[in-house]
Write a protein that holds these residues in place. Structure first.
Motif, PDB file in Angstrom:
ATOM      1  N   VAL A   1       0.840  -1.188   0.000  1.00  0.00           N
ATOM      2  CA  VAL A   1       0.000   0.000   0.000  1.00  0.00           C
ATOM      3  C   VAL A   1       0.882   1.247   0.000  1.00  0.00           C
ATOM      4  O   VAL A   1       1.789   1.399   0.825  1.00  0.00           O
ATOM      5  N   VAL A   2       0.625   2.109  -0.970  1.00  0.00           N
ATOM      6  CA  VAL A   2       1.447   3.313  -1.120  1.00  0.00           C
ATOM      7  C   VAL A   2       0.957   4.382  -0.149  1.00  0.00           C
ATOM      8  O   VAL A   2      -0.209   4.762  -0.154  1.00  0.00           O
ATOM      9  N   LYS A   3       1.833   4.820   0.668  1.00  0.00           N
ATOM     10  CA  LYS A   3       1.494   5.862   1.628  1.00  0.00           C
ATOM     11  C   LYS A   3       2.183   7.161   1.205  1.00  0.00           C
ATOM     12  O   LYS A   3       3.180   7.165   0.506  1.00  0.00           O
ATOM     13  N   SER A   4       1.639   8.220   1.660  1.00  0.00           N
ATOM     14  CA  SER A   4       2.232   9.524   1.328  1.00  0.00           C
ATOM     15  C   SER A   4       3.622   9.626   1.926  1.00  0.00           C
ATOM     16  O   SER A   4       3.856   9.211   3.051  1.00  0.00           O
ATOM     17  N   GLY A   5       4.540  10.177   1.125  1.00  0.00           N
ATOM     18  CA  GLY A   5       5.900  10.330   1.601  1.00  0.00           C
ATOM     19  C   GLY A   5       6.805   9.190   1.206  1.00  0.00           C
ATOM     20  O   GLY A   5       8.015   9.289   1.346  1.00  0.00           O
ATOM     21  N   GLU A   6       6.272   8.012   0.710  1.00  0.00           N
ATOM     22  CA  GLU A   6       7.100   6.885   0.307  1.00  0.00           C
ATOM     23  C   GLU A   6       7.539   7.071  -1.133  1.00  0.00           C
ATOM     24  O   GLU A   6       6.845   7.666  -1.949  1.00  0.00           O
ATOM     25  N   GLY A   7       8.673   6.498  -1.491  1.00  0.00           N
ATOM     26  CA  GLY A   7       9.212   6.691  -2.824  1.00  0.00           C
ATOM     27  C   GLY A   7       8.745   5.666  -3.822  1.00  0.00           C
ATOM     28  O   GLY A   7       9.107   5.750  -4.990  1.00  0.00           O
ATOM     29  N   SER A   8       7.971   4.649  -3.423  1.00  0.00           N
ATOM     30  CA  SER A   8       7.544   3.611  -4.350  1.00  0.00           C
ATOM     31  C   SER A   8       6.570   4.172  -5.359  1.00  0.00           C
ATOM     32  O   SER A   8       5.730   5.018  -5.048  1.00  0.00           O
ATOM     33  N   SER A   9       6.670   3.699  -6.562  1.00  0.00           N
ATOM     34  CA  SER A   9       5.780   4.152  -7.635  1.00  0.00           C
ATOM     35  C   SER A   9       4.460   3.414  -7.571  1.00  0.00           C
ATOM     36  O   SER A   9       4.418   2.219  -7.365  1.00  0.00           O
ATOM     37  N   SER A  10       3.367   4.143  -7.773  1.00  0.00           N
ATOM     38  CA  SER A  10       2.054   3.508  -7.766  1.00  0.00           C
ATOM     39  C   SER A  10       1.860   2.620  -8.974  1.00  0.00           C
ATOM     40  O   SER A  10       1.010   1.741  -8.975  1.00  0.00           O
ATOM     41  N   HIS A  11       2.650   2.818 -10.021  1.00  0.00           N
ATOM     42  CA  HIS A  11       2.541   1.964 -11.213  1.00  0.00           C
ATOM     43  C   HIS A  11       3.201   0.609 -10.964  1.00  0.00           C
ATOM     44  O   HIS A  11       2.753  -0.418 -11.457  1.00  0.00           O
ATOM     45  N   ASP A  12       4.320   0.639 -10.199  1.00  0.00           N
ATOM     46  CA  ASP A  12       5.018  -0.615  -9.905  1.00  0.00           C
ATOM     47  C   ASP A  12       4.296  -1.420  -8.828  1.00  0.00           C
ATOM     48  O   ASP A  12       4.220  -2.643  -8.896  1.00  0.00           O
ATOM     49  N   ARG A  13       3.810  -0.738  -7.835  1.00  0.00           N
ATOM     50  CA  ARG A  13       3.137  -1.416  -6.732  1.00  0.00           C
ATOM     51  C   ARG A  13       1.783  -0.758  -6.508  1.00  0.00           C
ATOM     52  O   ARG A  13       1.649   0.141  -5.680  1.00  0.00           O
ATOM     53  N   PRO A  14       0.775  -1.140  -7.260  1.00  0.00           N
ATOM     54  CA  PRO A  14      -0.521  -0.476  -7.163  1.00  0.00           C
ATOM     55  C   PRO A  14      -1.153  -0.677  -5.793  1.00  0.00           C
ATOM     56  O   PRO A  14      -1.052  -1.736  -5.196  1.00  0.00           O
ATOM     57  N   SER A  15      -1.756   0.375  -5.290  1.00  0.00           N
ATOM     58  CA  SER A  15      -2.429   0.287  -3.999  1.00  0.00           C
ATOM     59  C   SER A  15      -3.755  -0.435  -4.162  1.00  0.00           C
ATOM     60  O   SER A  15      -4.331  -0.492  -5.245  1.00  0.00           O
ATOM     61  N   ILE A  16      -4.231  -1.004  -3.089  1.00  0.00           N
ATOM     62  CA  ILE A  16      -5.521  -1.705  -3.122  1.00  0.00           C
ATOM     63  C   ILE A  16      -6.434  -1.074  -2.084  1.00  0.00           C
ATOM     64  O   ILE A  16      -5.997  -0.608  -1.036  1.00  0.00           O
ATOM     65  N   THR A  17      -7.671  -1.069  -2.417  1.00  0.00           N
ATOM     66  CA  THR A  17      -8.651  -0.422  -1.553  1.00  0.00           C
ATOM     67  C   THR A  17      -9.192  -1.410  -0.531  1.00  0.00           C
ATOM     68  O   THR A  17      -9.020  -2.624  -0.641  1.00  0.00           O
ATOM     69  N   ARG A  18      -9.873  -0.858   0.459  1.00  0.00           N
ATOM     70  CA  ARG A  18     -10.508  -1.683   1.466  1.00  0.00           C
ATOM     71  C   ARG A  18     -11.572  -2.575   0.842  1.00  0.00           C
ATOM     72  O   ARG A  18     -11.739  -3.732   1.224  1.00  0.00           O
ATOM     73  N   GLU A  19     -12.303  -2.031  -0.155  1.00  0.00           N
ATOM     74  CA  GLU A  19     -13.351  -2.816  -0.815  1.00  0.00           C
ATOM     75  C   GLU A  19     -12.776  -4.040  -1.523  1.00  0.00           C
ATOM     76  O   GLU A  19     -13.371  -5.117  -1.533  1.00  0.00           O
ATOM     77  N   GLU A  20     -11.569  -3.879  -2.133  1.00  0.00           N
ATOM     78  CA  GLU A  20     -10.924  -5.003  -2.807  1.00  0.00           C
ATOM     79  C   GLU A  20     -10.514  -6.091  -1.808  1.00  0.00           C
ATOM     80  O   GLU A  20     -10.647  -7.275  -2.084  1.00  0.00           O
ATOM     81  N   ARG A  21     -10.039  -5.661  -0.658  1.00  0.00           N
ATOM     82  CA  ARG A  21      -9.671  -6.627   0.372  1.00  0.00           C
ATOM     83  C   ARG A  21     -10.897  -7.409   0.823  1.00  0.00           C
ATOM     84  O   ARG A  21     -10.864  -8.635   0.962  1.00  0.00           O
TER      85      ARG A  21
END
Length: 467
Positions: free
Chosen positions: A15-35
């Motif tokens: 999960v991409v959090k603000s301030g982290e350097g990971s790209s959202s394209h490389d590691r897409p975040s998932i929503t609570r609904e998806e979980r």
């Protein structure tokens, strides 16, 4: 089509959090609904999976990852089906498979093309007999050819085995023996649908079908039932000993929780044959080989006790056969009563040491073709490790044995007979003691009688008094 998020994918994403350097394209975040959706879909999949046909698959990791068990699951000379197909060490087996398949085609009265096309036409249904993971790297053409060769070779092998035809194909006896063991490995299976399809296309259908019945009966020492003219299972049927004949048949080997202070109904204080023997329980051979044919009786409902066991032959194939049946029972998509696991657990509770095996041999409930009795004891101690049996299996027998074992009178009588009647010398010694006691009693009685005045002596005393 909407992408379904699997549990594995949820764990692999970050999960991409603000301030982290990971790209959202490389590691897409998932929503609570998806979980939440992945959780409900997993539960729905589990519910819809109940009652489906068991599929041919790899041995469950609980067994395969055990360092002592791997040797039981891999083929020795021949790979059958897709799981071990690409392993180069089975190239000699591939040669023999082609020889057997060629002979099958020759005797079938059909052309290779006719037989192969029949398999191609059923390839979709045949693929569904396997777990998706084991066939995904093979396209339909490759899988169809593989199954055609393997199925034809298996049918011809069994026909040759039951009719002593291997010499005609120049196949050596040692290759035949090892290949027979490989036929019963869980990861070396093909669908019976395939074998049935090939047999029906052959002019020797009846002979081939009868040879399979005879082969299974001779290898398992069981009388097989005639094939029923019903819709065949696409995957192998569970062994007869794994089918339930009671409402509790689907009970897994899980012990129910007990209330505080409640006695454990499954508790057994005896450990092996030696302890049963010391309590006066003797081993007896059952008339039938069914694994369910285990019982406990008493003579005149008193003493001694008899534990009746089905005869079992132990050789080099015993470990692989039982371990692969256990692995079959542990397949997550196979509902069963854990008959084999329960039987091995019961045997493991009886066999701890060499003397246990020796007594079983003397009672003719175990035939040892493996080697020393020590090897047999080690085998059952090994394959009996970490098994989860059905708690209902042999429950009545265990209860009767424990009741007998808990009776002090039985233990005292067993000790008495062991001390005085276990050999001719102890019997003679016991009879000698009895004879000595009898002579001592007779001598004592004679001395007492001799000390008492007899009738003549009393008469003489009376005469003397009168005079």
């Amino acid at each position: 089509m909407e992408h379904i998020v699997s549990i594995e994918e949820l764990h692999s994403r970050k999960v991409v959090k603000s301030g982290e350097g990971s790209s959202s394209h490389d590691r897409p975040s998932i929503t609570r609904e998806e979980r939440f959706r992945s959780l409900t879909e997993a539960a729905a999949g589990a519910r819809t999976g109940v009652g489906k046909e068991a599929k041919i698959q790899k041995v469950i990791f609980l067994l395969r990852d055990h360092k002592h068990f791997v040797k039981y699951f891999e083929p020795r000379v021949v790979a059958l089906g897709p799981i071990h197909h690409d392993n180069k060490k089975y190239q000699l087996g591939e040669k023999y498979k082609l020889i057997l398949a060629s002979k099958f085609v020759e005797c079938s009265g059909k052309s290779i093309n006719d037989l192969y096309e029949a398999v191609v036409n059923e390839i979709k249904q045949l693929r569904e007999c396997f777990e998706e993971e084991v066939t995904k790297k093979y396209d339909d053409e490759a899988l169809a050819w593989m199954l055609f060769v393997d199925g034809s070779a298996i049918v011809q092998y069994i026909f040759c085995a039951t009719n002593d035809k291997f010499k005609e194909l120049n196949i050596k006896f040692d290759s035949v023996a090892f290949a027979q063991q490989d036929l019963f490995l869980l990861e070396n299976q093909v669908p019976y649908l395939l074998l049935n399809l090939l047999m029906k296309l052959s002019e020797k259908e009846d002979e081939l079908s009868e040879s399979i019945e005879h082969f299974i009966g001779s290898v398992t020492y069981q009388q097989t039932k005639p094939q029923q003219k019903q819709k065949e299972r696409s995957a192998p049927s569970p062994p007869e000993s794994s089918k339930s004949d009671s409402p509790s048949g689907k009970t897994r080997g899980i012990w129910p929780c007990r209330k505080k202070g409640e006695e454990d109904p499954d508790w057994q204080s005896y450990r092996n044959v030696q302890e049963l023997k010391s309590a006066g329980i003797q081993l007896k051979r059952s008339k039938h080989r069914s694994l369910r044919n285990v019982s406990f009786t008493r003579r005149f409902n008193f003493y001694p006790g008899y534990l009746w066991l089905p005869p079992i032959t132990v050789d080099d194939s015993t470990g692989p056969k039982f371990m692969n049946l256990i692995a079959y029972e542990m397949c997550l998509d196979f509902e069963n009563d854990f008959g084999i696991s329960s039987y091995i657990s019961f045997l493991d509770s009886l066999i701890d040491e060499v003397n246990d095996v020796k007594d079983m041999r003397k009672a003719q409930v175990l035939h040892n073709f493996l080697g020393s009795d020590q090897e047999v004891a080690e085998l059952f101690n090994e394959i009996g490790t970490d098994l989860v049996p059905n708690i209902e299996a042999y429950k009545d027998v265990k209860f009767k044995i424990q009741s007998y074992y808990d009776n002090n009178w039985m233990t005292w009588m067993a000790q008495f007979f062991h001390d005085h009647f276990s050999s001719p010398w102890t019997i003679l010694a016991f009879l000698g003691v009895l004879l000595g006691l009898a002579l001592t009693a007779a001598q004592t009685a004679y001395a007492v009688m001799a000390s008492q005045p007899g009738p003549c002596e009393k008469f003489c005393k009376l005469k003397l008094k009168k005079n």
